[in-house]
Scaffold this motif. Structure first.
Motif, PDB file in Angstrom:
ATOM      1  N   SER A   5      28.392  24.695  48.159  1.00  0.00           N
ATOM      2  CA  SER A   5      29.027  25.390  47.043  1.00  0.00           C
ATOM      3  C   SER A   5      30.405  24.794  46.804  1.00  0.00           C
ATOM      4  O   SER A   5      31.372  25.171  47.468  1.00  0.00           O
ATOM      5  CB  SER A   5      29.155  26.890  47.351  1.00  0.00           C
ATOM      6  N   PRO A   6      30.525  23.854  45.854  1.00  0.00           N
ATOM      7  CA  PRO A   6      31.815  23.196  45.639  1.00  0.00           C
ATOM      8  C   PRO A   6      32.787  24.004  44.792  1.00  0.00           C
ATOM      9  O   PRO A   6      33.912  23.563  44.582  1.00  0.00           O
ATOM     10  CB  PRO A   6      31.412  21.908  44.915  1.00  0.00           C
ATOM     11  N   MET A   7      32.370  25.179  44.313  1.00  0.00           N
ATOM     12  CA  MET A   7      33.276  25.976  43.493  1.00  0.00           C
ATOM     13  C   MET A   7      32.911  27.450  43.549  1.00  0.00           C
ATOM     14  O   MET A   7      31.758  27.812  43.818  1.00  0.00           O
ATOM     15  CB  MET A   7      33.238  25.513  42.039  1.00  0.00           C
ATOM     16  N   ASP A   8      33.911  28.283  43.320  1.00  0.00           N
ATOM     17  CA  ASP A   8      33.720  29.715  43.124  1.00  0.00           C
ATOM     18  C   ASP A   8      34.116  30.054  41.690  1.00  0.00           C
ATOM     19  O   ASP A   8      35.071  29.490  41.142  1.00  0.00           O
ATOM     20  CB  ASP A   8      34.618  30.532  44.052  1.00  0.00           C
ATOM     21  N   LEU A   9      33.387  30.991  41.098  1.00  0.00           N
ATOM     22  CA  LEU A   9      33.772  31.572  39.823  1.00  0.00           C
ATOM     23  C   LEU A   9      34.016  33.055  40.033  1.00  0.00           C
ATOM     24  O   LEU A   9      33.169  33.755  40.599  1.00  0.00           O
ATOM     25  CB  LEU A   9      32.680  31.378  38.766  1.00  0.00           C
ATOM     26  N   ALA A  10      35.170  33.538  39.604  1.00  0.00           N
ATOM     27  CA  ALA A  10      35.412  34.975  39.531  1.00  0.00           C
ATOM     28  C   ALA A  10      34.959  35.421  38.150  1.00  0.00           C
ATOM     29  O   ALA A  10      35.430  34.893  37.136  1.00  0.00           O
ATOM     30  CB  ALA A  10      36.889  35.290  39.746  1.00  0.00           C
ATOM     31  N   LEU A  11      34.022  36.360  38.102  1.00  0.00           N
ATOM     32  CA  LEU A  11      33.407  36.776  36.847  1.00  0.00           C
ATOM     33  C   LEU A  11      33.667  38.252  36.596  1.00  0.00           C
ATOM     34  O   LEU A  11      33.704  39.062  37.528  1.00  0.00           O
ATOM     35  CB  LEU A  11      31.898  36.521  36.881  1.00  0.00           C
ATOM     36  N   GLY A  12      33.824  38.606  35.315  1.00  0.00           N
ATOM     37  CA  GLY A  12      34.039  39.994  34.937  1.00  0.00           C
ATOM     38  C   GLY A  12      33.125  40.404  33.800  1.00  0.00           C
ATOM     39  O   GLY A  12      32.832  39.608  32.905  1.00  0.00           O
ATOM     40  N   TRP A  13      32.659  41.640  33.826  1.00  0.00           N
ATOM     41  CA  TRP A  13      31.794  42.185  32.771  1.00  0.00           C
ATOM     42  C   TRP A  13      32.241  43.626  32.513  1.00  0.00           C
ATOM     43  O   TRP A  13      33.135  44.149  33.188  1.00  0.00           O
ATOM     44  CB  TRP A  13      30.328  42.097  33.171  1.00  0.00           C
ATOM     45  N   GLY A  14      31.616  44.275  31.534  1.00  0.00           N
ATOM     46  CA  GLY A  14      32.077  45.610  31.183  1.00  0.00           C
ATOM     47  C   GLY A  14      33.530  45.559  30.734  1.00  0.00           C
ATOM     48  O   GLY A  14      33.944  44.664  29.996  1.00  0.00           O
ATOM     49  N   ARG A  15      34.344  46.509  31.207  1.00  0.00           N
ATOM     50  CA  ARG A  15      35.755  46.522  30.794  1.00  0.00           C
ATOM     51  C   ARG A  15      36.577  45.424  31.458  1.00  0.00           C
ATOM     52  O   ARG A  15      37.722  45.183  31.048  1.00  0.00           O
ATOM     53  CB  ARG A  15      36.360  47.899  31.061  1.00  0.00           C
ATOM     54  N   MET A  16      36.004  44.731  32.435  1.00  0.00           N
ATOM     55  CA  MET A  16      36.692  43.568  33.004  1.00  0.00           C
ATOM     56  C   MET A  16      36.512  42.324  32.131  1.00  0.00           C
ATOM     57  O   MET A  16      36.864  41.211  32.517  1.00  0.00           O
ATOM     58  CB  MET A  16      36.211  43.308  34.428  1.00  0.00           C
ATOM     59  N   ASN A  17      36.026  42.529  30.921  1.00  0.00           N
ATOM     60  CA  ASN A  17      35.980  41.499  29.892  1.00  0.00           C
ATOM     61  C   ASN A  17      36.938  41.855  28.752  1.00  0.00           C
ATOM     62  O   ASN A  17      36.983  41.169  27.746  1.00  0.00           O
ATOM     63  CB  ASN A  17      34.544  41.368  29.362  1.00  0.00           C
ATOM     64  N   ASP A  18      37.683  42.914  28.925  1.00  0.00           N
ATOM     65  CA  ASP A  18      38.566  43.440  27.880  1.00  0.00           C
ATOM     66  C   ASP A  18      39.967  42.832  28.021  1.00  0.00           C
ATOM     67  O   ASP A  18      40.590  42.919  29.078  1.00  0.00           O
ATOM     68  CB  ASP A  18      38.626  44.965  28.013  1.00  0.00           C
ATOM     69  N   ASP A  19      40.460  42.237  26.939  1.00  0.00           N
ATOM     70  CA  ASP A  19      41.786  41.605  26.982  1.00  0.00           C
ATOM     71  C   ASP A  19      42.880  42.595  27.364  1.00  0.00           C
ATOM     72  O   ASP A  19      43.828  42.242  28.077  1.00  0.00           O
ATOM     73  CB  ASP A  19      42.124  40.986  25.626  1.00  0.00           C
ATOM     74  N   THR A  20      42.770  43.833  26.884  1.00  0.00           N
ATOM     75  CA  THR A  20      43.794  44.829  27.194  1.00  0.00           C
ATOM     76  C   THR A  20      43.855  45.113  28.694  1.00  0.00           C
ATOM     77  O   THR A  20      44.933  45.254  29.283  1.00  0.00           O
ATOM     78  CB  THR A  20      43.518  46.137  26.424  1.00  0.00           C
ATOM     79  N   VAL A  21      42.685  45.185  29.325  1.00  0.00           N
ATOM     80  CA  VAL A  21      42.615  45.408  30.770  1.00  0.00           C
ATOM     81  C   VAL A  21      43.127  44.187  31.521  1.00  0.00           C
ATOM     82  O   VAL A  21      43.975  44.282  32.422  1.00  0.00           O
ATOM     83  CB  VAL A  21      41.176  45.748  31.198  1.00  0.00           C
ATOM     84  N   LEU A  22      42.637  43.016  31.154  1.00  0.00           N
ATOM     85  CA  LEU A  22      42.984  41.797  31.886  1.00  0.00           C
ATOM     86  C   LEU A  22      44.456  41.438  31.752  1.00  0.00           C
ATOM     87  O   LEU A  22      45.043  40.836  32.664  1.00  0.00           O
ATOM     88  CB  LEU A  22      42.103  40.640  31.410  1.00  0.00           C
ATOM     89  N   SER A  23      45.083  41.823  30.637  1.00  0.00           N
ATOM     90  CA  SER A  23      46.499  41.505  30.450  1.00  0.00           C
ATOM     91  C   SER A  23      47.380  42.254  31.442  1.00  0.00           C
ATOM     92  O   SER A  23      48.536  41.864  31.674  1.00  0.00           O
ATOM     93  CB  SER A  23      46.934  41.833  29.017  1.00  0.00           C
ATOM     94  N   ARG A  24      46.846  43.305  32.052  1.00  0.00           N
ATOM     95  CA  ARG A  24      47.631  44.092  33.014  1.00  0.00           C
ATOM     96  C   ARG A  24      47.267  43.767  34.460  1.00  0.00           C
ATOM     97  O   ARG A  24      47.723  44.437  35.385  1.00  0.00           O
ATOM     98  CB  ARG A  24      47.414  45.582  32.735  1.00  0.00           C
ATOM     99  N   LEU A  25      46.441  42.748  34.639  1.00  0.00           N
ATOM    100  CA  LEU A  25      46.054  42.334  35.985  1.00  0.00           C
ATOM    101  C   LEU A  25      46.517  40.915  36.251  1.00  0.00           C
ATOM    102  O   LEU A  25      46.472  40.050  35.364  1.00  0.00           O
ATOM    103  CB  LEU A  25      44.532  42.399  36.153  1.00  0.00           C
ATOM    104  N   SER A  26      46.936  40.666  37.466  1.00  0.00           N
ATOM    105  CA  SER A  26      47.224  39.310  37.940  1.00  0.00           C
ATOM    106  C   SER A  26      46.065  38.893  38.835  1.00  0.00           C
ATOM    107  O   SER A  26      45.789  39.543  39.843  1.00  0.00           O
ATOM    108  CB  SER A  26      48.538  39.275  38.706  1.00  0.00           C
ATOM    109  N   ILE A  27      45.370  37.823  38.459  1.00  0.00           N
ATOM    110  CA  ILE A  27      44.149  37.401  39.151  1.00  0.00           C
ATOM    111  C   ILE A  27      44.371  36.054  39.815  1.00  0.00           C
ATOM    112  O   ILE A  27      44.941  35.131  39.212  1.00  0.00           O
ATOM    113  CB  ILE A  27      42.973  37.342  38.166  1.00  0.00           C
ATOM    114  N   SER A  28      43.926  35.928  41.065  1.00  0.00           N
ATOM    115  CA  SER A  28      44.047  34.667  41.795  1.00  0.00           C
ATOM    116  C   SER A  28      42.831  34.483  42.693  1.00  0.00           C
ATOM    117  O   SER A  28      42.084  35.424  42.966  1.00  0.00           O
ATOM    118  CB  SER A  28      45.334  34.640  42.623  1.00  0.00           C
TER     119      SER A  28
END
Length: 212
Positions: A97-120
């Motif tokens: 597995s040469p890569m990981d993808l962090a994936l979001g669905w439902g409200r974790m696809n919402d710009d308003t929600v994601l703008s308030r989260l720091s993801i790493s």
């Protein structure tokens, strides 16, 4: 004689055309972009729905990767927003597995929600932080996102995955698997979407990658 031969050829052509019209060729389905023909697809999730996990058909076998055997644990299909990607070259799982993808669905696809989260991402983990209060309940963040280890089925799928970046929307179809290497090392996929912490990542043998 030339004129007679022309009539015979014309008649033969007409008979061939009549036979072809009476026996039309079946139209073969167009493979999904990035789909490996030798890698059977599981049932596919409708766009916008949560990830779909299905049972493994009897007798399904997946090809070995390097020195390891793959055991399919469940069919897996997801349409999601890419929250982040991280490449790996030197850890124990990088061969597979040469890569990981962090994936979001439902409200974790919402710009308003994601703008308030720091993801790493790092160390095969996916992390999220917020200021003051989380934008949605934490258990919903857990149920609606995941860090997934991608095992490309072949070089074409690997190239398709290489084109995926944070912010993209993707469909990924394949199988959740267990990896067993000859030296005894193993790696096992999570089979739940509501878990977190060590062992909670999905290990996806990817058969197809496309934009939904």
């Amino acid at each position: 004689m030339r004129g007679h031969g022309g009539i015979v050829l014309a008649c033969a052509a007409c008979l061939l055309l009549a036979w072809w019209l009476a026996h039309p060729r079946s139209t073969l389905p167009t493979p999904a972009p990035g789909h490996v023909a030798a890698c059977p697809l599981p049932p596919r999730v409708p766009a916008g729905a949560p990830p779909l996990q299905t049972t493994v058909p009897a007798g399904l076998a997946l090809p070995a990767i390097a020195d390891a055997t793959l055991t399919p644990l469940a069919g897996f299909s997801v349409t999601a927003r890419v929250l982040g990607r991280e490449n790996y070259r030197f850890d124990a799982g990088a061969t597979y597995s040469p890569m990981d993808l962090a994936l979001g669905w439902g409200r974790m696809n919402d710009d308003t929600v994601l703008s308030r989260l720091s993801i790493s991402q790092g160390g095969r983990w996916y992390r999220y932080r917020w200021q003051q209060q989380p934008p949605i309940p934490v258990d919903e963040i857990v149920r609606s996102s995941a860090n997934m280890h991608m095992l490309p089925a072949d070089a074409d799928v690997a190239r398709a995955l290489d084109r995926v970046h944070a912010g993209d929307h993707v469909r990924i179809d394949g199988w959740l698997v267990r990896i067993d290497a000859r030296d005894g090392w193993h790696w096992v996929s999570s089979l739940r979407r509501d878990d977190s912490g060590d062992g909670a990542c999905e290990l996806v043998f990817v058969c197809a990658v496309e934009s939904p």
